[in-house]
Design an enzyme around this catalytic site. Structure first.
Site, mmCIF file in Angstrom:
data_model
loop_
_atom_site.group_PDB
_atom_site.id
_atom_site.type_symbol
_atom_site.label_atom_id
_atom_site.label_comp_id
_atom_site.label_asym_id
_atom_site.label_seq_id
_atom_site.Cartn_x
_atom_site.Cartn_y
_atom_site.Cartn_z
ATOM 1 N N ASP A 35 -4.966 -8.177 16.502
ATOM 2 C CA ASP A 35 -5.317 -6.616 16.760
ATOM 3 C C ASP A 35 -6.645 -6.421 15.971
ATOM 4 O O ASP A 35 -6.686 -6.489 14.834
ATOM 5 C CB ASP A 35 -3.913 -6.014 15.909
ATOM 6 C CG ASP A 35 -2.627 -5.900 16.864
ATOM 7 O OD1 ASP A 35 -2.761 -5.636 17.913
ATOM 8 O OD2 ASP A 35 -1.814 -6.158 16.102
ATOM 9 N N MET A 37 -8.871 -3.302 15.132
ATOM 10 C CA MET A 37 -8.955 -2.031 14.902
ATOM 11 C C MET A 37 -10.326 -1.295 14.364
ATOM 12 O O MET A 37 -10.587 -2.059 13.494
ATOM 13 C CB MET A 37 -7.821 -1.460 13.946
ATOM 14 C CG MET A 37 -6.497 -2.083 14.568
ATOM 15 S SD MET A 37 -5.221 -1.406 13.458
ATOM 16 C CE MET A 37 -3.693 -2.390 14.069
ATOM 17 N N HIS A 66 -5.935 -7.767 21.371
ATOM 18 C CA HIS A 66 -5.822 -6.494 21.823
ATOM 19 C C HIS A 66 -6.797 -5.479 21.034
ATOM 20 O O HIS A 66 -6.640 -5.440 19.800
ATOM 21 C CB HIS A 66 -4.326 -6.091 20.993
ATOM 22 C CG HIS A 66 -3.874 -4.641 21.142
ATOM 23 N ND1 HIS A 66 -2.742 -4.059 20.497
ATOM 24 C CD2 HIS A 66 -4.472 -3.597 21.813
ATOM 25 C CE1 HIS A 66 -2.508 -2.859 20.891
ATOM 26 N NE2 HIS A 66 -3.657 -2.521 21.787
ATOM 27 N N MET A 140 2.364 0.472 24.944
ATOM 28 C CA MET A 140 2.407 0.518 23.558
ATOM 29 C C MET A 140 4.148 1.266 23.435
ATOM 30 O O MET A 140 4.051 2.353 23.865
ATOM 31 C CB MET A 140 1.602 1.191 22.853
ATOM 32 C CG MET A 140 -0.067 0.657 22.887
ATOM 33 S SD MET A 140 -0.079 -1.022 22.237
ATOM 34 C CE MET A 140 0.365 -0.598 20.561
ATOM 35 N N GLY A 148 4.784 -2.296 11.596
ATOM 36 C CA GLY A 148 6.016 -1.835 10.977
ATOM 37 C C GLY A 148 6.471 -0.450 11.085
ATOM 38 O O GLY A 148 7.206 0.013 10.437
HETATM 39 C C1 DX5 Z 1 0.013 -1.845 16.303
HETATM 40 C C2 DX5 Z 1 -0.355 -3.051 16.823
HETATM 41 C C3 DX5 Z 1 0.873 -4.207 16.851
HETATM 42 C C4 DX5 Z 1 1.379 -4.239 15.555
HETATM 43 C C5 DX5 Z 1 2.866 -4.339 15.872
HETATM 44 O O1 DX5 Z 1 -1.200 -1.101 16.710
HETATM 45 O O2 DX5 Z 1 -0.958 -3.084 18.096
HETATM 46 O O3 DX5 Z 1 0.581 -5.241 17.428
HETATM 47 O O4 DX5 Z 1 0.943 -5.493 14.910
HETATM 48 O O5 DX5 Z 1 3.488 -4.521 14.802
HETATM 49 P P1 DX5 Z 1 5.093 -4.364 14.720
HETATM 50 O O6 DX5 Z 1 5.850 -5.505 15.319
HETATM 51 O O7 DX5 Z 1 5.271 -4.661 13.096
HETATM 52 O O8 DX5 Z 1 5.565 -2.938 15.188
HETATM 53 ZN ZN ZN Z 2 -1.225 -5.263 19.180
#
Ligand code: DX5
Ligand code: ZN
Length: 226
Positions: A35, A37, A66, A140, A148
């Protein structure tokens, strides 16, 4: 018989102080979810190419990146270089990119898979125009930006709609889900049509991440709902 489900642990939930050990625990997964960001498209900042390079060095898994960043096209060459040949797929957000079609063409020209991620409020209706270009749609099931969070049950019908759209177009596109996936929600998303499950907290924060992966595979296939 339910189709084979692939499990993709999200690096975001790992302990970065011991990345090598953390990644060794999930080596039986299918892909590693990475991920990125930028603090603009999403409120959080995670990491960039240097951590992707570290993960590529110590994990045997194909990397699925991602990109939760504005103008993701600017980052693609750096991500590919950092991945050292291990990038399997780059996923961009529909909402973050002005020229989605062109950016997908750029990704495909690198001979890797291309994905498009849709936020919870984004409809799937425009997907049909880019279906021939994408290998994956990432639905999503939380608002992106943080691990979390609670799974958004209202998104499940969108997974079904996407599955119907893909089937009617006879497109070769897998549905992936991300956010709040655990042993309770996995069977729901698989029933709706998801085939790749991203999970951060449910895997890396489990006492045994390797066993958590196998457990998710079992419950996702409807083999064990206890
Ligand atoms: C959230 C991320 C996810 C995140 C998922 O923006 O894209 O990939 O790591 O985390 P969990 O499985 O803890 O919801
Ligand atoms: Zn993700």
């Amino acid at each position: 018989m339910i189709a084979m489900i692939k499990i993709e642990p999200s690096l975001l939930a790992a302990d970065f102080a011991c990345l090598r050990e953390e990644l060794a625990k999930v080596k039986k997964a299918d892909y590693l979810h990475v991920d990125v960001m930028d603090g603009r498209f999403v409120p959080n900042i995670s990491f960039g190419p240097s951590v992707i390079a570290a993960a590529a060095k110590v994990s045997p898994l194909p990397l699925d990146v991602h990109l939760m960043v504005e103008e993701p096209e600017r980052l693609i060459p750096d991500v590919l270089a950092a991945g050292q040949g291990k990038i399997d797929c780059i996923t961009i957000h529909w909402e973050a990119c002005r020229h989605v079609h062109r950016t997908l063409q750029v990704i495909k020209n690198f001979r890797i898979k291309a994905g498009v991620a849709l936020n919870p409020a984004t409809p799937i209706s425009d997907l049909k125009y880019i279906l021939p270009l994408i290998d994956r749609v990432l639905i999503m099931t939380v608002n992106p930006g943080f691990g979390g969070q609670d799974f958004l049950f209202e998104v499940v019908p969108k997974i079904e709609d996407a599955a119907n759209l893909i089937a009617s177009a006879k497109a070769n596109c897998e549905i992936k889900v991300d956010g709040g996936i655990d042993r309770q929600t996995a069977p729901l998303v698989v029933k709706a049509g998801a085939r790749i499950l991203v999970a951060g907290t449910a895997i890396f924060r489990a006492p045994d991440p390797g066993e958590a992966i196998e457990d998710l595979r079992r419950v996702a296939a409807g083999l064990n709902n206890t």
